[in-house]
Design a protein around this motif. Structure first.
Motif, PDB file in Angstrom:
ATOM      1  N   ARG A  51       0.786  -1.354  -0.098  1.00  0.00           N
ATOM      2  CA  ARG A  51      -0.169  -0.056   0.088  1.00  0.00           C
ATOM      3  C   ARG A  51       0.786   1.218  -0.125  1.00  0.00           C
ATOM      4  O   ARG A  51       0.571   2.132  -0.794  1.00  0.00           O
ATOM      5  CB  ARG A  51      -0.988  -0.013   1.232  1.00  0.00           C
ATOM      6  N   ILE A  52       1.974   1.254   0.792  1.00  0.00           N
ATOM      7  CA  ILE A  52       2.724   2.343   0.737  1.00  0.00           C
ATOM      8  C   ILE A  52       3.592   2.731  -0.567  1.00  0.00           C
ATOM      9  O   ILE A  52       3.652   3.666  -0.955  1.00  0.00           O
ATOM     10  CB  ILE A  52       3.652   2.456   1.910  1.00  0.00           C
ATOM     11  N   LEU A  56       3.785   5.759  -3.267  1.00  0.00           N
ATOM     12  CA  LEU A  56       5.037   6.274  -3.415  1.00  0.00           C
ATOM     13  C   LEU A  56       5.232   6.332  -4.848  1.00  0.00           C
ATOM     14  O   LEU A  56       5.345   7.348  -5.719  1.00  0.00           O
ATOM     15  CB  LEU A  56       6.196   5.706  -2.826  1.00  0.00           C
ATOM     16  N   MET A  62      -0.283  10.021   1.498  1.00  0.00           N
ATOM     17  CA  MET A  62       0.116   8.927   2.342  1.00  0.00           C
ATOM     18  C   MET A  62      -0.917   8.866   3.550  1.00  0.00           C
ATOM     19  O   MET A  62      -0.947   7.947   3.971  1.00  0.00           O
ATOM     20  CB  MET A  62       1.472   9.323   2.745  1.00  0.00           C
ATOM     21  N   ARG A  65      -3.155   5.474   4.651  1.00  0.00           N
ATOM     22  CA  ARG A  65      -2.757   4.437   3.752  1.00  0.00           C
ATOM     23  C   ARG A  65      -2.566   2.875   4.644  1.00  0.00           C
ATOM     24  O   ARG A  65      -2.597   1.978   4.019  1.00  0.00           O
ATOM     25  CB  ARG A  65      -1.331   4.488   3.175  1.00  0.00           C
ATOM     26  N   GLN A  66      -2.629   3.237   5.865  1.00  0.00           N
ATOM     27  CA  GLN A  66      -2.709   2.016   6.725  1.00  0.00           C
ATOM     28  C   GLN A  66      -4.152   1.239   6.977  1.00  0.00           C
ATOM     29  O   GLN A  66      -4.158   0.194   7.426  1.00  0.00           O
ATOM     30  CB  GLN A  66      -2.194   2.233   8.138  1.00  0.00           C
TER      31      GLN A  66
END
Length: 125
Positions: A51-52, A56, A62, A65-66
């Motif tokens: 996901r990160i 990017l 951002m 995103r978790q």
């Protein structure tokens, strides 16, 4: 916020439950619990990194995103980890078809497994 705001509390409850199961298990069962927990944590980290990495590479924001990896951890990986912990090695191995494979994966994947013929050859030397 949003519909998944309970995820943090679910993950915390799962962590406490896993710790209590771990503390109640015999010493010889704890290795299985530890290795399955670590391997499922690696799956969580892979989802997080993807996901990160996507954000990017694509120039996406951002923030939050978790959320998807946390939901996967709370509603799929966490319950799986708790079920394996509660079942232990014997209970997991008794599951039809997948059980023995899960136990073998948990206890050997990532390690060099010595086959019986290799062991016999090493003993002969």
């Amino acid at each position: 916020g949003g519909p998944l705001r309970c995820v943090t509390f679910v993950m915390a409850a799962e962590g406490i439950a896993w710790f209590l199961i771990f503390a109640a298990k015999r010493q010889d069962q704890r290795s299985f619990l530890s290795t399955t927990g670590c391997k499922l944590a690696a799956a969580y980290m892979a989802a997080f990194v993807l996901r990160i990495g996507q954000a990017l590479c694509m120039g996406l924001p951002m923030e939050r995103r978790q959320c998807v990896p946390d939901a996967i951890g709370a509603f799929a990986l966490g319950p799986c980890m708790l079920a394996l912990a509660a079942a232990g090695i014997e209970g997991t191995a008794r599951l039809p078809v997948l059980g023995p494979r899960v136990v073998t994966f948990a206890l050997t994947f990532g390690r060099r497994v010595i086959q019986p013929q290799e062991a016999a050859a090493a003993d002969a030397v």
